[in-house]
Design an enzyme around this catalytic site. Sequence first.
Site, PDB file in Angstrom:
ATOM      1  N   ASP A   1      92.698  29.403  64.392  1.00  0.00           N
ATOM      2  CA  ASP A   1      93.019  28.106  64.984  1.00  0.00           C
ATOM      3  C   ASP A   1      94.249  28.229  65.884  1.00  0.00           C
ATOM      4  O   ASP A   1      94.261  27.762  67.031  1.00  0.00           O
ATOM      5  CB  ASP A   1      93.274  27.100  63.860  1.00  0.00           C
ATOM      6  CG  ASP A   1      93.319  25.660  64.352  1.00  0.00           C
ATOM      7  OD1 ASP A   1      93.073  25.415  65.549  1.00  0.00           O
ATOM      8  OD2 ASP A   1      93.617  24.781  63.539  1.00  0.00           O
TER       9      ASP A   1
ATOM     10  N   ASP B   1     100.788  38.481  63.500  1.00  0.00           N
ATOM     11  CA  ASP B   1     101.989  38.314  64.313  1.00  0.00           C
ATOM     12  C   ASP B   1     101.992  39.272  65.495  1.00  0.00           C
ATOM     13  O   ASP B   1     102.378  38.902  66.612  1.00  0.00           O
ATOM     14  CB  ASP B   1     103.253  38.475  63.461  1.00  0.00           C
ATOM     15  CG  ASP B   1     103.189  39.629  62.484  1.00  0.00           C
ATOM     16  OD1 ASP B   1     102.101  40.197  62.272  1.00  0.00           O
ATOM     17  OD2 ASP B   1     104.238  39.973  61.914  1.00  0.00           O
TER      18      ASP B   1
ATOM     19  N   ASP C   1      94.316  28.365  70.298  1.00  0.00           N
ATOM     20  CA  ASP C   1      95.077  27.417  71.111  1.00  0.00           C
ATOM     21  C   ASP C   1      96.039  28.155  72.046  1.00  0.00           C
ATOM     22  O   ASP C   1      96.241  27.747  73.198  1.00  0.00           O
ATOM     23  CB  ASP C   1      95.865  26.459  70.215  1.00  0.00           C
ATOM     24  CG  ASP C   1      95.044  25.244  69.801  1.00  0.00           C
ATOM     25  OD1 ASP C   1      93.817  25.271  70.008  1.00  0.00           O
ATOM     26  OD2 ASP C   1      95.618  24.285  69.269  1.00  0.00           O
TER      27      ASP C   1
ATOM     28  N   LYS D   1      96.719  39.400  57.759  1.00  0.00           N
ATOM     29  CA  LYS D   1      98.091  39.679  57.328  1.00  0.00           C
ATOM     30  C   LYS D   1      98.016  40.338  55.948  1.00  0.00           C
ATOM     31  O   LYS D   1      98.679  39.939  54.994  1.00  0.00           O
ATOM     32  CB  LYS D   1      98.906  38.370  57.281  1.00  0.00           C
ATOM     33  CG  LYS D   1     100.414  38.580  57.126  1.00  0.00           C
ATOM     34  CD  LYS D   1     101.081  39.222  58.312  1.00  0.00           C
ATOM     35  CE  LYS D   1     102.593  39.280  58.120  1.00  0.00           C
ATOM     36  NZ  LYS D   1     103.271  40.024  59.193  1.00  0.00           N
TER      37      LYS D   1
ATOM     38  N   TYR E   1      92.602  25.428  54.903  1.00  0.00           N
ATOM     39  CA  TYR E   1      91.973  24.189  55.342  1.00  0.00           C
ATOM     40  C   TYR E   1      91.094  23.549  54.276  1.00  0.00           C
ATOM     41  O   TYR E   1      90.500  22.502  54.517  1.00  0.00           O
ATOM     42  CB  TYR E   1      91.155  24.445  56.606  1.00  0.00           C
ATOM     43  CG  TYR E   1      92.002  24.648  57.851  1.00  0.00           C
ATOM     44  CD1 TYR E   1      93.211  25.329  57.791  1.00  0.00           C
ATOM     45  CD2 TYR E   1      91.584  24.174  59.079  1.00  0.00           C
ATOM     46  CE1 TYR E   1      93.977  25.532  58.914  1.00  0.00           C
ATOM     47  CE2 TYR E   1      92.358  24.365  60.216  1.00  0.00           C
ATOM     48  CZ  TYR E   1      93.553  25.048  60.127  1.00  0.00           C
ATOM     49  OH  TYR E   1      94.319  25.248  61.250  1.00  0.00           O
TER      50      TYR E   1
END
Length: 336
Positions: free
Chosen positions: A226, A202, A230, A169, A123
Amino acid sequence: MKLCVIPGDGIGHEVVPVAVGVLQAVLPGLQLVFADAGWEEFCRNGKALPERTLAAARECGAVFFGAVSSPMQLVEGYRSPIVQLRRELGCHANIRPTLSLPLASSRNGIDLIIVRENTEDLYVGDEQSDGEVAVAIKRITRKASLRVARSAFELARNAGRQRITIIHKANILPRTDGLFRDCAREVARDFPEIAVDEMLVDTAALRLAQAPESFDMLLAPNLYGDILSDLAAAFGGGLGLAPSLNLGVAAAIAEPVHGSAPDIAGQGIANPLAAILSVAMLLRVWWQRPELALRIEQAVRATLLDGIATPDVMSPGVTTQHLARVVIERIRQQQD
């Protein structure tokens, strides 16, 4: 107490005023400073986050931001004002709770908080392209990782949470995600009463989709947090009920998670509950007034138990204004 109020774009102009009215019902002495930011402001004056708005936000410390529209293609000179505001105010931790609510669309048994780093990762917007190859920089720093981890563990301690799951990750990105993971574990040593585990992003997405009630708190870098927050919002009734707080040392920004929803803007049916619950987070975490936050949260729950909600979560639904009036009435009934 002062609050800088920035409605933003679209339905922000509808949900922000009613949420401010709810906040004033429990905090009548609050001073309000109104300011502009967003795509509409950019189209009017060429700047999405004017200096006067940034100055007002800094002066107040507490900010309530409604919603922002962003173009899907590159527009020269435009930067997301909420991303810029978070960075300018040093709001390094984004806090996203998901709690079961009395709605058919909400899943039972969920009481989850996701904390994500809020200032870096992909970001930072550092992209390059020659038309054939495009490159985006993923920036993870030790300073920011330690800072958000400490905020997450302090929040967990204050809220009586039992476990934090670190999301990463690092098997593919050992230098960036590995640094984030290692910093979180370093901070965890100062909080021995809180259990810590870790999970690949994941795997966490699968577990969150299958059994969201199995998580207590998640701590993640910006992008993963983020996306996962959601996903989690779906189990709390949807984005129309998803609040958030951007927390810093000198400032905090309450912000409903939903977008500007141009398809329903101006129709009077936007769901104000995410905005209302966001100002409750401002009361609980930033102003340290948990008793006032609880009054708002209980009023929202009582309203939903009475079967009163906007069309996005209940059919037939009520208007934005009607729902807000009912919430305020439930707050007043608590005083009787």
